[in-house]
Scaffold this motif. Structure first.
Motif, PDB file in Angstrom:
ATOM      1  N   GLU A 315       0.841  -1.193   0.000  1.00  0.00           N
ATOM      2  CA  GLU A 315       0.000   0.000   0.000  1.00  0.00           C
ATOM      3  C   GLU A 315       0.879   1.247   0.000  1.00  0.00           C
ATOM      4  O   GLU A 315       2.039   1.217   0.409  1.00  0.00           O
ATOM      5  N   ALA A 316       0.282   2.341  -0.478  1.00  0.00           N
ATOM      6  CA  ALA A 316       1.013   3.606  -0.545  1.00  0.00           C
ATOM      7  C   ALA A 316       0.018   4.745  -0.606  1.00  0.00           C
ATOM      8  O   ALA A 316      -1.135   4.575  -1.004  1.00  0.00           O
ATOM      9  N   GLN A 317       0.475   5.932  -0.219  1.00  0.00           N
ATOM     10  CA  GLN A 317      -0.318   7.136  -0.424  1.00  0.00           C
ATOM     11  C   GLN A 317       0.112   7.779  -1.738  1.00  0.00           C
ATOM     12  O   GLN A 317       1.254   7.664  -2.164  1.00  0.00           O
ATOM     13  N   PHE A 318      -0.834   8.454  -2.404  1.00  0.00           N
ATOM     14  CA  PHE A 318      -0.521   9.112  -3.665  1.00  0.00           C
ATOM     15  C   PHE A 318      -1.465  10.293  -3.837  1.00  0.00           C
ATOM     16  O   PHE A 318      -2.446  10.458  -3.092  1.00  0.00           O
ATOM     17  N   GLY A 319      -1.165  11.115  -4.813  1.00  0.00           N
ATOM     18  CA  GLY A 319      -2.017  12.242  -5.138  1.00  0.00           C
ATOM     19  C   GLY A 319      -2.079  12.436  -6.638  1.00  0.00           C
ATOM     20  O   GLY A 319      -1.160  12.043  -7.364  1.00  0.00           O
ATOM     21  N   LEU A 320      -3.154  13.023  -7.115  1.00  0.00           N
ATOM     22  CA  LEU A 320      -3.283  13.328  -8.537  1.00  0.00           C
ATOM     23  C   LEU A 320      -2.787  14.745  -8.774  1.00  0.00           C
ATOM     24  O   LEU A 320      -3.278  15.695  -8.155  1.00  0.00           O
ATOM     25  N   ARG A 321      -1.816  14.870  -9.655  1.00  0.00           N
ATOM     26  CA  ARG A 321      -1.305  16.202  -9.997  1.00  0.00           C
ATOM     27  C   ARG A 321      -0.652  16.161 -11.361  1.00  0.00           C
ATOM     28  O   ARG A 321      -0.206  15.127 -11.843  1.00  0.00           O
ATOM     29  N   LYS A 322      -0.590  17.315 -12.001  1.00  0.00           N
ATOM     30  CA  LYS A 322       0.017  17.446 -13.320  1.00  0.00           C
ATOM     31  C   LYS A 322       0.972  18.627 -13.283  1.00  0.00           C
ATOM     32  O   LYS A 322       0.609  19.710 -12.829  1.00  0.00           O
ATOM     33  N   ILE A 323       2.186  18.438 -13.759  1.00  0.00           N
ATOM     34  CA  ILE A 323       3.166  19.518 -13.835  1.00  0.00           C
ATOM     35  C   ILE A 323       3.545  19.717 -15.296  1.00  0.00           C
ATOM     36  O   ILE A 323       3.709  18.744 -16.043  1.00  0.00           O
ATOM     37  N   GLU A 324       3.669  20.974 -15.698  1.00  0.00           N
ATOM     38  CA  GLU A 324       3.931  21.272 -17.107  1.00  0.00           C
ATOM     39  C   GLU A 324       4.734  22.561 -17.223  1.00  0.00           C
ATOM     40  O   GLU A 324       4.501  23.529 -16.491  1.00  0.00           O
ATOM     41  N   ALA A 325       5.709  22.589 -18.136  1.00  0.00           N
ATOM     42  CA  ALA A 325       6.432  23.809 -18.513  1.00  0.00           C
ATOM     43  C   ALA A 325       5.846  24.280 -19.833  1.00  0.00           C
ATOM     44  O   ALA A 325       5.971  23.596 -20.847  1.00  0.00           O
ATOM     45  N   ARG A 326       5.195  25.437 -19.804  1.00  0.00           N
ATOM     46  CA  ARG A 326       4.498  25.920 -20.991  1.00  0.00           C
ATOM     47  C   ARG A 326       4.850  27.395 -21.200  1.00  0.00           C
ATOM     48  O   ARG A 326       4.543  28.237 -20.358  1.00  0.00           O
ATOM     49  N   GLY A 327       5.522  27.700 -22.312  1.00  0.00           N
ATOM     50  CA  GLY A 327       5.935  29.073 -22.534  1.00  0.00           C
ATOM     51  C   GLY A 327       6.877  29.529 -21.445  1.00  0.00           C
ATOM     52  O   GLY A 327       7.831  28.833 -21.104  1.00  0.00           O
ATOM     53  N   ARG A 328       6.623  30.688 -20.857  1.00  0.00           N
ATOM     54  CA  ARG A 328       7.519  31.243 -19.863  1.00  0.00           C
ATOM     55  C   ARG A 328       7.242  30.753 -18.443  1.00  0.00           C
ATOM     56  O   ARG A 328       7.996  31.097 -17.527  1.00  0.00           O
ATOM     57  N   TYR A 329       6.183  29.952 -18.250  1.00  0.00           N
ATOM     58  CA  TYR A 329       5.783  29.660 -16.883  1.00  0.00           C
ATOM     59  C   TYR A 329       5.592  28.170 -16.642  1.00  0.00           C
ATOM     60  O   TYR A 329       5.504  27.362 -17.575  1.00  0.00           O
ATOM     61  N   VAL A 330       5.519  27.831 -15.367  1.00  0.00           N
ATOM     62  CA  VAL A 330       5.248  26.470 -14.925  1.00  0.00           C
ATOM     63  C   VAL A 330       3.783  26.405 -14.502  1.00  0.00           C
ATOM     64  O   VAL A 330       3.256  27.330 -13.866  1.00  0.00           O
TER      65      VAL A 330
END
Length: 607
Positions: A315-330
């Motif tokens: 078993e483990a803990q987890f989270g839903l998330r998305k990371i993206e580098a788009r243009g000048r920002y994160v």
């Protein structure tokens, strides 16, 4: 929950009742296994082998050591204690030491599931050999010698191989070799002093014996989430001794495991003997996303069910998330985010001290911690998940650029990735830092090709991360395409006017004369606002040569001024150097032992 008494018998490794943070997971790993274990920390016999004769004299066949040492602990401290010294022993070339201890055969828990035992070292190295009752063990990966010192490794042991009283012999060897991953520990190339630290190697994390099923899932779960569709891709690793048709059952819960699961899915697989990775996808309807402001976590249990109905579970803990580098920002979860970061160098900090550091960095207003080319106790990543801190992790670098150093670097990266894919807090990986281990990056096509290949590997195999090729400068351009998701620069100056000038030149796309070396090597690259800019190191006000402030009040004012200038420009984030003082680097904002702030709370938060 009571703390397990080491060496007194087998103990359940999970609990039903809530427990204090430090006891929720008593073992240094991210993924839990609800089986029994025997912690082997504590007093071991210890001896130094300066002539490296223990192998030829077969020290593993008997009890050879006469002094004692506490495991976990560093070779340097154990050598010092053996010589009656208080400070760590320094050494210049190769060190070989041996540890030995006895332990009783664990009692079988009565579970009818076909089982065996597994011996796990939380971290040990750089070169480790292990004998049980005089027999050399092989890791699950088939190694007689395990190389690496930042991640765990395990041995399988059949019940018939255990005696009523058993003896473990462990030989650990390490050197100042610049071709092995070292991080900021000294080497033949970089001597201790300034930014290079005392070595801290050897038996640095816990060791334990646990019952495991013959057919099971390894204690590693990769998580890639598709937040738009509430899908979670779980990467699991099966370990099979008896081929056949198996079912993997995934259950996703809220953090209250007593409630009904939010999602359940079964997957039927025909599995051969050996080890195999398998990706399985589960939909978690209406799942809340993970972020520093709302660190929503879920629990997944993964069960491997054999043809007879026997169940092996992790078993483990987890989270839903998305990371993206788009243009000048994160962008985090499709929302623009500014990375308020701080550089963290744990050094020889204990697990309890690191916990205090992380709470303190959160109090400073940081949403990002850059764990600087070091390995830490895996439970620290879980803590970051729980309190909402983004993590930027890095491969401990070798100190020379050769074919062998690149081979060692890749092996270390793969080992770390296998054990850190679960945590939603981990969003950025650096392959190298400031050319350490890649000093010829500007002149050697082979060095650049290796980094490009590893960048592409990360994009395909681990798309849940942003990847930095070589942090600080000398990023690689190939056919005008930057082989880094972020364009990062290390900028150190105590002068506010010069600071403003550097930032203006950076955002205007100037490649040369901004950092210590050109920001990009290889083919021509034109910034044109197509990649986020991160000032990934700045400050350094504790160095006298930088004109450091004379007191905490002046330092606070200086940080506010410099931070203000960062936020006035189209920059995606910054990383202040650094969290705590360590050896000669005296620019910390947190007491290394107590975790108390030496500056006002919220100082590093965006304004």
């Amino acid at each position: 929950m009571s703390v397990p008494s080491p060496n007194l018998g087998i103990t359940k490794s999970t609990t039903a009742a809530p427990a204090p943070e430090e006891f929720k997971n008593p073992l240094p790993r991210v993924v839990l296994r609800p089986n029994t274990y025997l912690l082997l920390d504590g007093e071991w016999k210890f001896c130094y082998d300066p002539e490296d004769k223990g192998l030829s004299e077969e020290w593993h066949l008997g009890q050879h050591c006469t002094t004692t040492a506490h495991w976990p602990g560093s070779v340097e401290m154990h050598l010092a204690a053996a010589k009656g010294l208080k400070d760590p022993v320094t050494w210049q070339d190769k060190v070989v030491v041996w540890y030995e201890r006895e332990f009783p055969r664990p009692e079988h828990n009565g579970d009818p599931t076909p089982s065996m035992f597994q011996l796990t070292f939380g971290a040990c190295g750089y070169e480790t050999r292990v004998w049980l009752n005089g027999r050399l063990l092989r890791t699950i990966e088939g190694e007689e010698v395990h190389y690496g010192e930042y991640s765990s490794f395990s041995y399988e042991i059949e019940e018939e191989d255990l005696l009523p009283v058993n003896r473990l012999n462990v030989r650990i060897a390490d050197t100042m070799d610049a071709e092995i991953p070292r991080g900021k520990q000294e080497s033949h190339v970089y001597k201790r002093g300034g930014i290079w630290y005392q070595t801290n190697t050897g038996a640095v994390r816990s060791v334990w014996m646990e019952t495991v099923e013959r057919n099971r899932l390894r204690s590693r779960i990769g998580v890639i989430s598709v937040v738009e569709d509430y899908l979670v891709r779980f990467n699991l690793t099966t370990r099979i001794h008896d081929p056949g048709k198996y079912t993997i059952r995934l259950k996703v819960y809220s953090q209250n495991k007593e409630a009904e699961p939010l999602a359940t899915s079964d997957f039927v697989l025909s599995l051969e003997a050996g080890q195999k990775e398998q990706r399985l996808v589960v939909e978690v309807p209406d799942a809340k996303l993970w972020s520093p402001e709302t660190p929503n976590l879920y629990c997944v249990t993964a069960q491997l069910i054999d043809p007879n109905g026997y169940i092996a579970e992790i078993e483990a803990q987890f989270g839903l998330r998305k990371i993206e580098a788009r243009g000048r920002y994160v962008y985090l979860n499709n929302q623009q985010i500014y990375l308020d970061g701080i550089l963290y160098q744990p050094g020889t900090a204990t697990y309890e001290e690191m916990q205090r550091h992380f709470y303190a960095m959160k109090a400073l207003g940081c949403n990002l911690v850059r764990v600087h080319i070091a390995g830490v106790d895996p439970r620290i990543y879980n803590l970051a998940d729980e309190i909402g801190l983004l993590l930027w992790v890095e491969v401990p670098s070798p100190h020379s650029s050769t074919a062998l150093s690149r081979q060692n670097h890749r092996a270390e990266l793969i080992r770390m990735l296998a054990l850190l894919e679960t945590n939603p807090s981990v969003i950025i990986w650096s392959l190298y830092n400031e050319d350490w281990g890649a000093q010829d990056i500007a002149t050697n096509p082979e060095t650049r090709q290796y980094i490009v290949d590893m960048y592409h590997y990360m994009l395909i195999k681990h798309p849940q991360y942003l990847v930095v090729d070589n942090d600080g400068w000398h990023h690689i351009s190939w056919e005008g395409k930057l082989k880094s998701d972020l364009l990062t620069a290390h900028l150190y100056t105590p002068n506010l006017d010069h600071w403003q000038e550097l930032l203006d030149r950076l955002i205007n796309g100037e490649i040369e004369g901004v950092a210590a070396f050109p920001l990009v090597v290889g083919d021509p690259f034109f910034y044109r606002r197509q990649v986020p800019l991160i000032v990934s190191e700045w400050g350094g006000f504790g160095f006298p040569d930088y004109g450091g402030p004379k007191d905490a009040e002046e330092r606070t004012q200086r940080i506010r001024q410099f931070k203000h200038e960062l936020r006035q420009r189209p920059i995606a984030g910054d990383v202040y150097t650094q969290a705590t003082n360590i050896e000669d680097e005296r620019n910390g904002l947190i007491d290394a032992h107590t975790g108390a702030l030496t500056v006002p709370p919220g100082l590093l938060a965006s304004s």
